[in-house]
Every structure is written in C-alpha cells, then in structure tokens.
Write a protein that holds these residues in place. Structure first.
Motif, PDB file in Angstrom:
ATOM      1  N   GLU A  50      59.400  51.829 -18.282  1.00  0.00           N
ATOM      2  CA  GLU A  50      59.350  52.689 -17.106  1.00  0.00           C
ATOM      3  C   GLU A  50      58.035  53.417 -16.947  1.00  0.00           C
ATOM      4  O   GLU A  50      57.849  54.131 -15.969  1.00  0.00           O
ATOM      5  N   VAL A  51      57.101  53.227 -17.853  1.00  0.00           N
ATOM      6  CA  VAL A  51      55.798  53.882 -17.682  1.00  0.00           C
ATOM      7  C   VAL A  51      54.735  52.849 -17.342  1.00  0.00           C
ATOM      8  O   VAL A  51      53.562  53.056 -17.548  1.00  0.00           O
ATOM      9  N   ALA A  52      55.143  51.714 -16.801  1.00  0.00           N
ATOM     10  CA  ALA A  52      54.208  50.621 -16.635  1.00  0.00           C
ATOM     11  C   ALA A  52      53.252  50.805 -15.478  1.00  0.00           C
ATOM     12  O   ALA A  52      52.085  50.483 -15.589  1.00  0.00           O
ATOM     13  N   SER A  53      53.710  51.255 -14.334  1.00  0.00           N
ATOM     14  CA  SER A  53      52.847  51.255 -13.172  1.00  0.00           C
ATOM     15  C   SER A  53      52.870  52.576 -12.419  1.00  0.00           C
ATOM     16  O   SER A  53      53.726  53.401 -12.629  1.00  0.00           O
ATOM     17  N   SER A  92      40.457  47.838 -22.924  1.00  0.00           N
ATOM     18  CA  SER A  92      41.329  48.687 -23.723  1.00  0.00           C
ATOM     19  C   SER A  92      42.622  47.975 -24.073  1.00  0.00           C
ATOM     20  O   SER A  92      43.128  48.079 -25.192  1.00  0.00           O
ATOM     21  N   ALA A  93      43.165  47.211 -23.112  1.00  0.00           N
ATOM     22  CA  ALA A  93      44.405  46.475 -23.373  1.00  0.00           C
ATOM     23  C   ALA A  93      44.201  45.377 -24.408  1.00  0.00           C
ATOM     24  O   ALA A  93      45.048  45.158 -25.274  1.00  0.00           O
ATOM     25  N   ALA A 110      48.400  46.721 -31.928  1.00  0.00           N
ATOM     26  CA  ALA A 110      49.730  46.306 -31.483  1.00  0.00           C
ATOM     27  C   ALA A 110      50.702  47.470 -31.460  1.00  0.00           C
ATOM     28  O   ALA A 110      51.509  47.623 -30.551  1.00  0.00           O
ATOM     29  N   ALA A 111      50.649  48.343 -32.466  1.00  0.00           N
ATOM     30  CA  ALA A 111      51.594  49.475 -32.543  1.00  0.00           C
ATOM     31  C   ALA A 111      51.396  50.438 -31.383  1.00  0.00           C
ATOM     32  O   ALA A 111      52.331  50.998 -30.839  1.00  0.00           O
ATOM     33  N   ALA A 112      50.128  50.647 -30.997  1.00  0.00           N
ATOM     34  CA  ALA A 112      49.842  51.608 -29.913  1.00  0.00           C
ATOM     35  C   ALA A 112      50.129  51.018 -28.556  1.00  0.00           C
ATOM     36  O   ALA A 112      50.261  51.753 -27.581  1.00  0.00           O
ATOM     37  N   ALA A 113      50.228  49.677 -28.483  1.00  0.00           N
ATOM     38  CA  ALA A 113      50.412  49.035 -27.190  1.00  0.00           C
ATOM     39  C   ALA A 113      51.841  49.095 -26.710  1.00  0.00           C
ATOM     40  O   ALA A 113      52.129  48.851 -25.551  1.00  0.00           O
ATOM     41  N   PHE A 151      50.065  41.957 -20.610  1.00  0.00           N
ATOM     42  CA  PHE A 151      50.653  42.784 -19.553  1.00  0.00           C
ATOM     43  C   PHE A 151      49.638  43.816 -19.056  1.00  0.00           C
ATOM     44  O   PHE A 151      49.486  44.033 -17.857  1.00  0.00           O
ATOM     45  N   GLY A 152      48.932  44.456 -19.998  1.00  0.00           N
ATOM     46  CA  GLY A 152      47.937  45.454 -19.626  1.00  0.00           C
ATOM     47  C   GLY A 152      46.796  44.868 -18.819  1.00  0.00           C
ATOM     48  O   GLY A 152      46.307  45.486 -17.872  1.00  0.00           O
ATOM     49  N   ILE A 153      46.365  43.668 -19.186  1.00  0.00           N
ATOM     50  CA  ILE A 153      45.285  43.013 -18.441  1.00  0.00           C
ATOM     51  C   ILE A 153      45.724  42.713 -17.020  1.00  0.00           C
ATOM     52  O   ILE A 153      44.993  42.960 -16.051  1.00  0.00           O
TER      53      ILE A 153
END
Length: 302
Positions: free
Chosen positions: A297-300, A283-284, A289-292, A242-244
């Motif tokens: 609602e904070v995605a974009s 970074s993504a 995994a825990a920090a990801a 998702f981050g990528i």
C-alpha cells in the motif's frame, strides 16, 4: 512453452506500467475539473470515491482492529490525505510531470536515508541536480523559455513529497494489518481530511450528477485500477524491478500532461525529470534486499 514463460515474466512489469499510466490518465482527467471544483474539490471527489470503491471491494469490517492499529491507520490516512490534497493544489500552477518529479523526492529521500551507502550519494546528487533544474522560479529559467513555476505551487509539491515520505514510513508500521483493510481504511481517514476542504471550496457543485459520475470514473482509473495492478505485480516482481518500473511515473505524467492537458516542457525540464528518474531507478537497483521490502500500500503516489 517459451511464449508462456515470456508472458509470465512480462505481464507483471506491464501491470506496473499500466498502473502508472492509469494514474497519469486519471489525474489528467481530474485536472479538467479544476475550473469547476477547484483543486480541493477535485481532490475530495477523487479521494472520497476511491475510499468508497476500495471499502466495497475489501470490506474492511471483516477483520478486527485493535486500538493501536486504529491509531496507526489514522496517522497513515492523514498523511495520505494531505499528500493528495497538496499534490492537487500543486497542479494548479505546476505542470503534471514536474509536480510528480518533485513529489518523487520524498520516497527517494526515505530510500537513501535508510541505506546510506557510498553509492547512494550518487543517486542523491542526481536527484538534487534534477530538482535544481526544476526549482528556479525566475531569471535563467524564464529567459530559456521555460514555464515560470510559482512559489506556492512549488511549496505544495514539496509538501506532497514530505507527506509521501511520511506515508511510506507510517505504512511500514502496518505490517500486522491486512493490506486490503489498511488501504481501504487508510483512504477513509484520508477522505476525512480532504473532503472538508473540498466542500469549503466547491460546495453544492460536488453533488451535480454529471460531476459525481465524472468523479467516480476518475477515482476508478486513478485509484482502484492502479492499486489492483500493483498488488498483482508485487507478488511476481523483485523489489528492484518494481522500483525501476515505478520510477517511470514522472515521464509518463509529463507525457500525459502533454497529450491530455497540452502542457509543454522545455529541454531542461525533461532533463530534470530524467535525472530524478535515474536517481530513483539507481536507488532501486542498488538497494539492499532487506531494505527493499515494503508494504504494497505504499507503492505509488496520490
């Protein structure tokens, strides 16, 4: 069977890319209102309608809200409203793609701060290199044919980046609040921040029927649609994937700016966008995994 498996794997990724594209198209359309409403008026129209749309969809009154939760949502909404307002003000003088690239330094800084492993210094260096290619205001950048970025526009983009970082940190404290209630009420509070600035800037122009209809379209494309697509994708995609996908936003914004707003960037500015995208993707990929894990609602961005 193979086709179904391939589609089930592909559609969440396509949903994120669709979300980022919709955000880029919506923001590019919104910028066309600047000559009429100004950046503040346009931001007010977009955030105000987005709040109304998501309140109608999620009906946040269905859930009870304790006072500490209300205060947490208020802080979250203020950060969201300031982020949107500052970002639109940056777009007055900075190309869309470069403004998004600068703004991306906010969530990237949060991710690197919370991890702080040796590999994160690589992504930090890459992000700093990208910002260094964007931020020079005159001198070499002007002689190379690049657009000269105004200090006020840069300051607004940096302010939006700081607000995006705060938005993420504050959003991570909303875990006990249903996501639909959080994002809809968060946008209501954001509208309370932005709309007074818009009214002061544009006044009665905000009430013209054609402007209202255009603003409703912009809000649907740049807020309701991206949020819905991201919600669908987050349930299927690993956080790193998702981050990528989300990290493609600066490049897509630059392409939308080029196609819809006729904003031309030079090679060094494209390289800057590539550096910041590379930092965000790296970074993504390497994030624990825990920090990801973070709320939807904070995605974009704005």
């Amino acid at each position: 069977m193979t086709t179904n498996i391939t589609w089930n794997r592909a559609w969440p990724l396509l949903a994120v890319l669709g979300s980022v594209t919709a955000l880029g198209v919506g923001t590019s359309l919104a910028k066309q209102l600047f000559p009429v409403l100004g950046a503040q008026g346009t931001s007010a129209l977009r955030v105000g309608f987005a709040a109304l749309i998501l309140v109608a969809i999620w009906r946040p009154w269905r859930w009870t809200l304790a006072r500490p939760q209300a205060w947490a949502l208020l802080r979250f909404g203020v950060a969201l409203g300031a982020m949107n307002l500052l970002f639109y003000m940056a777009l007055r003088t900075i190309p869309f793609g470069l403004a998004v690239a600068i703004e991306f330094s906010g969530p990237l800084a949060v991710a690197i701060y919370h991890s702080r492993r040796p590999v994160d210094f690589v992504w930090l260096a890459l992000a700093v290199a990208g910002l260094a290619l964007i931020l020079p205001i005159g001198g070499a950048s002007a002689s190379a044919g690049a657009l000269v970025l105004e200090p006020v526009g840069i300051a607004c983009a940096v302010g939006a980046a700081i607000c995006w970082a705060l938005y993420i940190l504050l959003g991570q404290r909303l875990g006990s609040i249903p996501s639909g209630q959080a994002v809809s009420l968060g946008l209501v509070f954001a509208a309370m921040v932005v709309v007074p600035f818009g009214v002061a800037e544009a006044g009665a122009k905000l009430l013209q029927p054609s402007i209202l209809l255009f603003g409703l379209m912009v809000a649907a494309i740049s807020s309701a649609l991206p949020y819905t697509l991201e919600m669908m994708a987050l349930r299927r995609l690993p956080p790193a994937t998702f981050g990528i996908a989300l990290a493609t936003e600066p490049a897509i914004a630059a392409l939308m700016g080029m196609l819809l707003l006729h904003e031309q960037l030079v090679g060094t500015q494209w390289l800057a966008i590539a550096c910041i995208m590379g930092a965000a993707m790296g970074s993504a990929i390497t994030r624990p995994a825990a920090a990801a894990k973070a709320p939807a609602e904070v995605a974009s961005a704005g």
